[in-house]
Scaffold this motif. Sequence first.
Motif, PDB file in Angstrom:
ATOM      1  N   MET A   4      11.962  -6.318  41.076  1.00 26.97           N
ATOM      2  CA  MET A   4      11.640  -7.656  40.636  1.00 26.97           C
ATOM      3  C   MET A   4      10.162  -7.762  40.238  1.00 26.97           C
ATOM      4  O   MET A   4       9.842  -8.413  39.265  1.00 26.97           O
ATOM      5  N   LEU A   5       9.327  -7.116  41.027  1.00 31.05           N
ATOM      6  CA  LEU A   5       7.897  -7.148  40.733  1.00 31.05           C
ATOM      7  C   LEU A   5       7.606  -6.507  39.378  1.00 31.05           C
ATOM      8  O   LEU A   5       6.788  -7.002  38.610  1.00 31.05           O
ATOM      9  N   GLY A   6       8.332  -5.420  39.082  1.00 24.36           N
ATOM     10  CA  GLY A   6       8.151  -4.758  37.792  1.00 24.36           C
ATOM     11  C   GLY A   6       8.489  -5.671  36.624  1.00 24.36           C
ATOM     12  O   GLY A   6       7.811  -5.659  35.594  1.00 24.36           O
ATOM     13  N   LEU A   7       9.536  -6.472  36.784  1.00 25.77           N
ATOM     14  CA  LEU A   7       9.927  -7.410  35.732  1.00 25.77           C
ATOM     15  C   LEU A   7       8.838  -8.459  35.523  1.00 25.77           C
ATOM     16  O   LEU A   7       8.497  -8.790  34.388  1.00 25.77           O
ATOM     17  N   VAL A   8       8.283  -8.957  36.606  1.00 24.18           N
ATOM     18  CA  VAL A   8       7.220  -9.966  36.515  1.00 24.18           C
ATOM     19  C   VAL A   8       6.000  -9.380  35.814  1.00 24.18           C
ATOM     20  O   VAL A   8       5.407 -10.022  34.930  1.00 24.18           O
ATOM     21  N   VAL A   9       5.635  -8.158  36.165  1.00 20.06           N
ATOM     22  CA  VAL A   9       4.488  -7.500  35.529  1.00 20.06           C
ATOM     23  C   VAL A   9       4.757  -7.288  34.037  1.00 20.06           C
ATOM     24  O   VAL A   9       3.893  -7.536  33.189  1.00 20.06           O
ATOM     25  N   MET A  10       5.980  -6.851  33.712  1.00 19.63           N
ATOM     26  CA  MET A  10       6.324  -6.619  32.314  1.00 19.63           C
ATOM     27  C   MET A  10       6.263  -7.920  31.506  1.00 19.63           C
ATOM     28  O   MET A  10       5.713  -7.940  30.397  1.00 19.63           O
ATOM     29  N   ILE A  11       6.808  -8.991  32.053  1.00 15.93           N
ATOM     30  CA  ILE A  11       6.776 -10.283  31.356  1.00 15.93           C
ATOM     31  C   ILE A  11       5.342 -10.750  31.180  1.00 15.93           C
ATOM     32  O   ILE A  11       4.957 -11.242  30.115  1.00 15.93           O
ATOM     33  N   ARG A  12       4.545 -10.591  32.210  1.00 18.48           N
ATOM     34  CA  ARG A  12       3.135 -10.991  32.136  1.00 18.48           C
ATOM     35  C   ARG A  12       2.399 -10.229  31.038  1.00 18.48           C
ATOM     36  O   ARG A  12       1.630 -10.807  30.255  1.00 18.48           O
ATOM     37  N   ARG A  13       2.645  -8.927  30.952  1.00 19.97           N
ATOM     38  CA  ARG A  13       1.994  -8.112  29.916  1.00 19.97           C
ATOM     39  C   ARG A  13       2.496  -8.483  28.528  1.00 19.97           C
ATOM     40  O   ARG A  13       1.734  -8.488  27.562  1.00 19.97           O
ATOM     41  N   PHE A  14       3.798  -8.784  28.417  1.00 22.42           N
ATOM     42  CA  PHE A  14       4.352  -9.188  27.125  1.00 22.42           C
ATOM     43  C   PHE A  14       3.736 -10.506  26.662  1.00 22.42           C
ATOM     44  O   PHE A  14       3.392 -10.655  25.493  1.00 22.42           O
ATOM     45  N   VAL A  15       3.589 -11.463  27.579  1.00 22.61           N
ATOM     46  CA  VAL A  15       2.984 -12.751  27.220  1.00 22.61           C
ATOM     47  C   VAL A  15       1.529 -12.547  26.799  1.00 22.61           C
ATOM     48  O   VAL A  15       1.068 -13.135  25.818  1.00 22.61           O
ATOM     49  N   ALA A  16       0.816 -11.690  27.504  1.00 21.17           N
ATOM     50  CA  ALA A  16      -0.569 -11.402  27.130  1.00 21.17           C
ATOM     51  C   ALA A  16      -0.628 -10.752  25.749  1.00 21.17           C
ATOM     52  O   ALA A  16      -1.492 -11.088  24.927  1.00 21.17           O
ATOM     53  N   ALA A  17       0.299  -9.852  25.468  1.00 23.66           N
ATOM     54  CA  ALA A  17       0.331  -9.208  24.155  1.00 23.66           C
ATOM     55  C   ALA A  17       0.670 -10.225  23.067  1.00 23.66           C
ATOM     56  O   ALA A  17       0.102 -10.183  21.969  1.00 23.66           O
ATOM     57  N   ALA A  18       1.582 -11.139  23.362  1.00 22.82           N
ATOM     58  CA  ALA A  18       1.935 -12.170  22.377  1.00 22.82           C
ATOM     59  C   ALA A  18       0.728 -13.054  22.071  1.00 22.82           C
ATOM     60  O   ALA A  18       0.494 -13.425  20.921  1.00 22.82           O
ATOM     61  N   ARG A  19      -0.051 -13.371  23.101  1.00 23.76           N
ATOM     62  CA  ARG A  19      -1.280 -14.160  22.874  1.00 23.76           C
ATOM     63  C   ARG A  19      -2.267 -13.392  22.009  1.00 23.76           C
ATOM     64  O   ARG A  19      -2.895 -13.952  21.116  1.00 23.76           O
TER      65      ARG A  19
END
Length: 120
Positions: A1-16
């Motif tokens: 679950m933690l990996g998914l949260v980290v991945m989503i966080r990185r994806f949102v940062a990349a989208a920004r």
Amino acid sequence: MLGLVVMIRRFVAAARTAWRDGTFRGAVSGILILLVSATIFYTLAEGWPVLDAVYFSIVTGLTIGYGDLVPTGPVSKIFTVLYALLSVGLYVLVAASLASALTKDAADRRARRKHRRSED
């Protein structure tokens, strides 16, 4: 679950990060314009419900092509060919921009960690 949260966080940062690039914003705008246009076209020309028209437009643009919906008229087929050519290129451009932003953000994180370590 933690990996998914980290991945989503990185994806949102990349989208920004990618959003700051005018090419990325233009490609996203182009996809939205094409998607709305195709939805309206398939709703009117094929008589599909709006949800089916949106679904077909996305599936075609992403080159998935399940085959559950197909254009039947000659005008619809010509439109689909042109739509696919335009939308596939835009989807690829958006994906490449996001990948570039992901690698840039990862490199920036590594550089910040290295800088923090050198200060200690």
